[in-house]
Design an enzyme around this catalytic site. Sequence first.
Site, mmCIF file in Angstrom:
data_model
loop_
_atom_site.group_PDB
_atom_site.id
_atom_site.type_symbol
_atom_site.label_atom_id
_atom_site.label_comp_id
_atom_site.label_asym_id
_atom_site.label_seq_id
_atom_site.Cartn_x
_atom_site.Cartn_y
_atom_site.Cartn_z
ATOM 1 N N CYS A 122 0.767 -1.229 0.000
ATOM 2 C CA CYS A 122 0.000 0.000 0.000
ATOM 3 C C CYS A 122 0.802 1.286 0.000
ATOM 4 O O CYS A 122 1.937 1.314 0.445
ATOM 5 C CB CYS A 122 -0.831 -0.026 1.249
ATOM 6 S SG CYS A 122 0.136 -0.596 2.641
ATOM 7 N N ARG A 143 3.450 -1.830 -6.336
ATOM 8 C CA ARG A 143 3.550 -2.551 -5.064
ATOM 9 C C ARG A 143 2.374 -3.481 -4.822
ATOM 10 O O ARG A 143 2.412 -4.286 -3.896
ATOM 11 C CB ARG A 143 3.578 -1.537 -3.927
ATOM 12 C CG ARG A 143 4.845 -0.783 -3.900
ATOM 13 C CD ARG A 143 4.668 0.476 -3.109
ATOM 14 N NE ARG A 143 5.968 1.010 -2.799
ATOM 15 C CZ ARG A 143 6.580 0.856 -1.645
ATOM 16 N NH1 ARG A 143 6.011 0.209 -0.682
ATOM 17 N NH2 ARG A 143 7.767 1.351 -1.456
ATOM 18 N N ASN A 202 -1.118 3.308 6.483
ATOM 19 C CA ASN A 202 -0.461 2.058 6.089
ATOM 20 C C ASN A 202 -0.099 1.316 7.360
ATOM 21 O O ASN A 202 0.426 1.927 8.295
ATOM 22 C CB ASN A 202 0.851 2.322 5.337
ATOM 23 C CG ASN A 202 0.606 2.724 3.911
ATOM 24 O OD1 ASN A 202 -0.509 2.691 3.429
ATOM 25 N ND2 ASN A 202 1.672 3.128 3.239
ATOM 26 N N GLY A 203 -0.337 0.011 7.364
ATOM 27 C CA GLY A 203 0.067 -0.781 8.525
ATOM 28 C C GLY A 203 -1.121 -1.468 9.163
ATOM 29 O O GLY A 203 -2.166 -1.667 8.534
ATOM 30 N N LYS A 236 11.032 -17.419 -8.482
ATOM 31 C CA LYS A 236 10.587 -16.545 -9.582
ATOM 32 C C LYS A 236 9.422 -17.177 -10.310
ATOM 33 O O LYS A 236 8.434 -16.520 -10.606
ATOM 34 C CB LYS A 236 11.700 -16.299 -10.607
ATOM 35 C CG LYS A 236 12.814 -15.346 -10.274
ATOM 36 C CD LYS A 236 12.418 -13.914 -10.108
ATOM 37 C CE LYS A 236 12.043 -13.695 -8.676
ATOM 38 N NZ LYS A 236 12.814 -13.050 -7.755
ATOM 39 N N HIS A 258 16.062 -38.958 -2.076
ATOM 40 C CA HIS A 258 15.548 -39.055 -0.705
ATOM 41 C C HIS A 258 14.101 -38.586 -0.607
ATOM 42 O O HIS A 258 13.621 -38.284 0.484
ATOM 43 C CB HIS A 258 16.435 -38.247 0.243
ATOM 44 C CG HIS A 258 17.837 -38.746 0.290
ATOM 45 N ND1 HIS A 258 18.180 -39.926 0.899
ATOM 46 C CD2 HIS A 258 18.969 -38.256 -0.264
ATOM 47 C CE1 HIS A 258 19.479 -40.132 0.760
ATOM 48 N NE2 HIS A 258 19.974 -39.132 0.044
ATOM 49 N N GLU A 303 16.112 -19.695 -6.103
ATOM 50 C CA GLU A 303 15.670 -18.401 -6.612
ATOM 51 C C GLU A 303 14.902 -18.592 -7.931
ATOM 52 O O GLU A 303 13.886 -17.934 -8.160
ATOM 53 C CB GLU A 303 16.888 -17.477 -6.779
ATOM 54 C CG GLU A 303 16.620 -16.129 -7.403
ATOM 55 C CD GLU A 303 15.579 -15.270 -6.688
ATOM 56 O OE1 GLU A 303 15.187 -15.593 -5.547
ATOM 57 O OE2 GLU A 303 15.129 -14.286 -7.295
ATOM 58 N N TRP A 324 -3.917 -2.104 0.367
ATOM 59 C CA TRP A 324 -3.738 -3.550 0.227
ATOM 60 C C TRP A 324 -4.338 -4.119 1.499
ATOM 61 O O TRP A 324 -3.754 -4.013 2.581
ATOM 62 C CB TRP A 324 -2.237 -3.843 0.101
ATOM 63 C CG TRP A 324 -1.896 -5.256 -0.223
ATOM 64 C CD1 TRP A 324 -1.893 -5.843 -1.453
ATOM 65 C CD2 TRP A 324 -1.454 -6.263 0.695
ATOM 66 N NE1 TRP A 324 -1.493 -7.150 -1.358
ATOM 67 C CE2 TRP A 324 -1.213 -7.436 -0.057
ATOM 68 C CE3 TRP A 324 -1.247 -6.303 2.077
ATOM 69 C CZ2 TRP A 324 -0.772 -8.615 0.531
ATOM 70 C CZ3 TRP A 324 -0.809 -7.484 2.658
ATOM 71 C CH2 TRP A 324 -0.572 -8.622 1.881
ATOM 72 N N LYS A 343 5.250 -5.498 -3.228
ATOM 73 C CA LYS A 343 6.661 -5.130 -3.166
ATOM 74 C C LYS A 343 6.906 -4.501 -1.807
ATOM 75 O O LYS A 343 6.021 -3.826 -1.282
ATOM 76 C CB LYS A 343 6.932 -4.109 -4.270
ATOM 77 C CG LYS A 343 8.388 -3.777 -4.495
ATOM 78 C CD LYS A 343 9.000 -4.724 -5.473
ATOM 79 C CE LYS A 343 10.451 -4.445 -5.732
ATOM 80 N NZ LYS A 343 11.140 -5.640 -6.222
ATOM 81 N N GLU A 403 6.233 -17.098 -8.193
ATOM 82 C CA GLU A 403 5.735 -15.737 -7.972
ATOM 83 C C GLU A 403 4.938 -15.214 -9.161
ATOM 84 O O GLU A 403 3.885 -14.612 -8.987
ATOM 85 C CB GLU A 403 6.914 -14.765 -7.765
ATOM 86 C CG GLU A 403 7.499 -14.765 -6.386
ATOM 87 C CD GLU A 403 8.671 -13.800 -6.260
ATOM 88 O OE1 GLU A 403 8.737 -13.090 -5.257
ATOM 89 O OE2 GLU A 403 9.543 -13.742 -7.167
HETATM 90 N N1 HGA Z 1 -4.915 -2.151 7.873
HETATM 91 C C1 HGA Z 1 -5.404 -1.190 6.925
HETATM 92 C C2 HGA Z 1 -4.300 -0.634 6.066
HETATM 93 C C3 HGA Z 1 -3.599 -1.702 5.328
HETATM 94 C C4 HGA Z 1 -2.621 -1.095 4.470
HETATM 95 O O1 HGA Z 1 -1.536 -0.751 4.927
HETATM 96 N N2 HGA Z 1 -3.123 -0.912 3.224
HETATM 97 O O2 HGA Z 1 -2.625 -0.157 2.312
HETATM 98 C C5 HGA Z 1 -6.511 -1.740 6.072
HETATM 99 O O3 HGA Z 1 -6.713 -2.949 5.991
HETATM 100 O O4 HGA Z 1 -7.196 -0.933 5.461
#
Ligand code: HGA
Length: 609
Positions: A2, A27, A99-100, A486, A505, A482, A74, A604, A489
Amino acid sequence: MCGIVGAVAHRNVSNILITGLKRLEYRGYDSAGVALLNKDGLQRVRRQGKVAALEQAAREAGATGFTGIAHTRWATHGRPSEENAHPHMSGNGLALVHNGIIENFQELKEELEQDGYRFESETDTEVVVHLVHQELEKRGDLFSALQHTVKRLHGAYALAVIHESEPDHLVAVRSGSPLVVGLGIDENYVASDHLALLPVTNRFLFLDEGDLVDVRADQVTVTDVNGEPVSRKEHQFDSTHEDAEKGEYRHYMQKEIFEQPAAIQRTLEGRIDSPQAVSEAFGEQAAAIFDRVKSVQIVACGTSYHAGMVARYWMEALAGIPCQVEVASEFRYRQHVVPEGTLFVTISQSGETADTLAALRDTHTSEYVGRLAVCNVDGSSLVRESELTFLTKAGPEIGVASTKAFTTQLAGLLMLVLALGRRKGLTDERIESVLDELRQLPNLLEQAASLDTPIRELSRAFVEKNHTLFLGRGVHFPVAMEGALKLKEISYIHAEAYPAGELKHGPLALVDKEMPVVAVAPNDELLEKLKSNLQEVRARGGELYLFADKKAKVTAGEGIHVLTMPAVPEIIAPIVYTVPLQLLSYHVAVLRGTDVDQPRNLAKSVTVE
Ligand code: HGA
């Protein structure tokens, strides 16, 4: 992950905000939103899906303002939807982006509901905006409202807030999630990543943990948690924002694969002129700290962890120094013993990887001789909190799947091995011969990348498969890991890597004609053993795809496909052999039609735990 962008100016900032969000799109996110302050008050627009949809909606709504905040979300708490998208509001005049993760949101929510607040989203974030509202009513100004709000939060956050009664500024804070301040001319900004702001400025202040900031068009004030003014060093970036454009390439990942010769060239330039000079690239204190090193502990996540694994082979073989490597999310939660004289090394592209950063912060209670960050972003948390730094000069890496960050990390780690080895009796003559190999790297990476067309052909064989095995021996086992990472992912094909000797094994049971097996087979001392392992695969009908040079004398035949690599000196072979595996994944993903640069479910710069 985010993104946050905020701006205060004497002109309409909506374009700055939307452009900033677009630059953070790589990201990964699920929804986006913007809030702007203008003479009519606060205007908010949000959309689920892409920033382009937000841009159109904002244009249609005529959203403009001299002060604003914007966000790409996100989801961590609550599904991706317009109601859960940020900015969140309290009343009509207060907007906040986050964010967080707020760990104690449930109890805060219950309290706020008792106080009469109504919740419109399922997010943890919404509690924060109501808390700021509550504090604002008590204290009367936005800055102290935010300062008192954060005292009640547990978890990780970067927050930016605006309020209609104070339209000439925004306030922001960081704790556990990155946030930078961009310094413009008569306007200033905040963002979760400086890349977002490169079109408008190249001057930045990186905030420390707990810092609060008051951003006005003509002034930026940073304070610590207690509201005491602090000064933060200004960083100037010389990379232009063109670096982050796709140019002629179809995907960022493709561009970044082909940029590797130049990225390695930049990373090595002026740093490998002589065996004596190598340690200078690690910082002023490097010589004194390196003199005391008896063992090395490397901690990293994902691709950077694989770089650490390669480094371990080099460290023990060339420098004779014991070396441990561990993924950060495990290391930080386990009791471990720190041998005397241990250097703690972290590796991260962004320098903000939450688990790696947390592991680094835990080291302050231990007796390490020093902390070294191998990192691609100057001014990032990892860099600021380590005594020593090796800055990889890969330039912005936009594709979620890491490519040029990995190969430049390897170059830096090999230099570390030489710098430490020199103190353990590795002769200048031997070091000079490895430096010579390093000097050939840009050219050899170029040659490896020129195999693009045959690798594209080869990739067709993987498109319909559901599983793939990657094999390597010795230092090429992490290269195989790696390669497998890749492929999973970006193509979503299940891929596993094994040291080739482990095949019998267990994993051999999986091999049949539906299981392609990719082997990294450079011409090294383990080649003959690897060849026997490959026979085991052929005997079970497995299709083999070998990356080997001419001297390896492996011949193509029924069920054996060989991609002939240039002859590569042994030490740097893992760096060069990475390139065809990146190209293989890239082409398989393109053929399968996945979102190469923003693969599903991934982000990212993993700034949450
Ligand atoms: N926890 C918050 C923000 C998540 C985040 O960092 N998003 O960009 C949420 O879920 O909205």
